[in-house]
Every structure is written in structure tokens, then in C-alpha cells.
Design an enzyme around this catalytic site. Structure first.
Site, PDB file in Angstrom:
ATOM      1  N   ASP A 196      -9.779   2.816   2.131  1.00  8.68           N
ATOM      2  CA  ASP A 196      -9.752   2.137   3.427  1.00  8.68           C
ATOM      3  C   ASP A 196     -10.371   2.982   4.539  1.00  8.68           C
ATOM      4  OD1 ASP A 196      -8.674  -0.305   2.726  1.00  8.68           O
ATOM      5  OD2 ASP A 196      -6.599   0.307   3.090  1.00  8.68           O
ATOM      6  N   LYS A 215       0.798  -1.220   0.000  1.00 12.88           N
ATOM      7  CA  LYS A 215       0.000   0.000   0.000  1.00 12.88           C
ATOM      8  C   LYS A 215       0.836   1.279   0.000  1.00 12.88           C
ATOM      9  CE  LYS A 215      -4.125  -2.054   2.024  1.00 12.88           C
ATOM     10  NZ  LYS A 215      -5.212  -1.896   3.010  1.00 12.88           N
TER      11      LYS A 215
END
Length: 286
Positions: free
Chosen positions: A107, A71
């Protein structure tokens, strides 16, 4: 689902990738929406990350989700990133627009939506186990929503301190990074409103592992959140339930962040309730 010459490819990259339920969830949602897309999982060796991102352009994928451990590492390979991804320093979605790759982060919003789903509204102090890309995204979302104290525990002290410095930029939010230890966790857990496991410990196939060995000092009002969703009930969640604590697993966040990603990539309004039902039905059959 019929695959033909016009089918548009999407997917998810990570390592490991065998635990992910994203292909099941997304492909069923795509079918429900009547879209000509297919969503595939790709396990990528860390040293081949650049090649994997280049393949998004070369093979003209519409986009890919990005999961652990990429990420943060994926950002240098992109042409641009959204304001939210830039702010939290992590990307969990890449959209390909005519060869130009833009990184997004769903997220944080997915996490906040999951808290709303579970009726969790009052959080002033949060304790994070793990200080990677997922933790950074969630910390950013909590900071902008008014949480005023965060502690980060990680086996790498520099990572915990780095994310604490990042969170400390936000007005009225005090953050501290610590090296991981059971004793320190026990001390900090007594004051936390929310404890979040942001590590992969307990994730399939390593289902016996736990991020900490005991929750004996955790307040009875504390919410325990495990981002791991496979298995449905991790040992960490089971430990919290044994103490009669409120628990949330990673399923709700998986669905909400996935729905946001699907909307960014396809422009279609995702069937969130149906997506959650698909994943729950998977667990019922296990």
C-alpha cells in the site's frame, strides 16, 4: 483465459468485497502476461478470518490480497511478515511458499507512486480521516519520505492515538491522534498540504456517504486524496473539485499496489499502464 489442472489460484479477501476491481484488473494483466493463473474474490465473515487464511494453505493458493477490515487482524495467522509490513503493522498481501505464509504491504509504495504520477512532491503536513490499516501504511511511507507533521481523525480516539504514537517514532515527525469531529477537521484542514480519506465512506454501494460534510476552510493549495476508487468520483472528491482543489482518487494507488503484489506473487513484471487502462475502461462503460 483457459483454466486447467495446472492453473494457479490467487485472490483477495475482505468484507465487503463487492466493490473491488482487483479481480478484473489482475485477470486481464495475467492474460496479457500469458500466465496460467486466476484471481478470485472471497468475502469473509470476520469470525472466519482464521479459516480463510488456513484455506490458503489447504487449497494451495499462491497468495491473496487483504483488504478492509482485515489488514491488521490477519497478522497473527501468518508465519512471517516483511520488514515493511512489520514496521507499519498492516498486511495487504499474503504469499504462500510451500505452506509458509508471509505477509507483505504494498500500500505505502503504491501510494507514493500514485503521488509521483500526479506530480505531488511537496508535502509537509498531512491530515488523515480514518486510522485503520491503510492509514498506518500510508503514514509510514509519508514519515520515511520526510513529512514532518500528521494529524489523525477517527471515530475511535484510541485508534487515532495509537497510530500517532506509531508515527511519532520517526525522527522529526510530530503526530497527534484526535476523536473525529467536523469542527476539529475544519480547524486542522486549514494547515494541511494533503488530506486523505482512509475510511470506506462513499464506497459502492453507499455512494451518498461522505467522511466530512464541508471543505470550506481547506486551503486552495491542498491536495485532497480519497482512497475509495469505486465510484470513480466520490462525493468527497466532488466536494473538493467544487472548491477547485487538486484531487486524486484511489485508482492510481489500486493499480500501483496491485502491480507490486502481482510481481511478488508471480515474479513477472506487471504491465502497469495496461492495468490502469483496464480500470479506466471499466468506468467509461458505467
Amino acid at each position: 483465459m483457459i483454466i486447467n489442472n495446472d492453473t494457479i489460484l490467487m485472490g483477495v479477501i475482505g468484507n465487503p468485497i463487492g466493490h473491488t476491481l482487483s479481480p478484473l484488473m489482475h485477470n486481464r494483466a495475467i492474460e496479457r502476461l500469458g500466465l496460467n493463473y486466476v484471481y478470485l474474490p472471497f468475502e469473509v465473515a470476520p469470525e472466519r478470518l482464521g479459516d480463510a487464511v488456513a484455506a490458503v494453505r489447504a487449497l494451495n493458493l499462491r497468495g491473496i490480497n487483504v483488504t478492509v477490515p482485515f489488514k491488521e487482524a490477519v497478522i497473527p495467522y501468518l508465519d512471517d511478515i516483511s520488514a515493511e509490513a512489520r514496521a507499519c503493522g498492516a498486511v495487504n498481501l499474503i504469499k504462500n511458499e510451500h505452506g509458509r505464509l508471509t505477509g507483505y504491504n504494498t500500500d505505502g509504495k503504491g501510494f507514493r507512486a500514485s503521488l509521483v504520477d500526479e506530480g505531488v512532491s511537496y508535502i509537509k503536513r498531512a491530515l488523515f480521516i480514518g486510522a485503520g490499516g491503510a492509514a498506518r501504511s500510508l503514514a509510514y511511507e509519508l514519515a520515511i519520505s520526510g513529512v514532518n507533521r500528521m494529524d489523525f481523525l477517527d471515530i475511535y480516539l484510541d485508534k487515532a492515538q495509537d497510530i500517532a504514537r506509531f508515527v511519532g517514532q520517526f525522527h522529526n515527525c510530530v503526530a497527534t491522534g484526535h476523536g473525529m469531529s467536523e469542527e476539529l477537521f475544519s480547524d486542522l484542514s486549514q494547515e494541511a498540504d494533503l488530506i486523505i480519506n482512509c475510511t470506506p465512506m462513499g464506497m459502492f454501494p453507499h455512494v451518498e456517504s461522505v467522511p466530512v460534510s464541508s471543505l470550506h476552510k481547506v486551503s486552495h493549495n491542498t491536495v485532497v486524496y480519497d482512497l475509495v476508487y469505486n465510484p470513480f468520483t466520490t462525493r468527497f472528491i466532488a466536494m473538493a473539485r467544487a472548491r477547485h482543489l487538486k484531487t486524486i482518487n484511489g485508482l492510481s494507488m489500486l493499480v500501483h499496489q496491485g502491480a507490486l503484489a502481482l510481481e511478488i506473487l508471480t515474479g513477472a513484471k506487471p504491465p502497469i499502464g495496461f492495468m490502469k487502462e483496464v480500470v479506466l475502461n471499466y468506468y467509461k462503460k458505467q
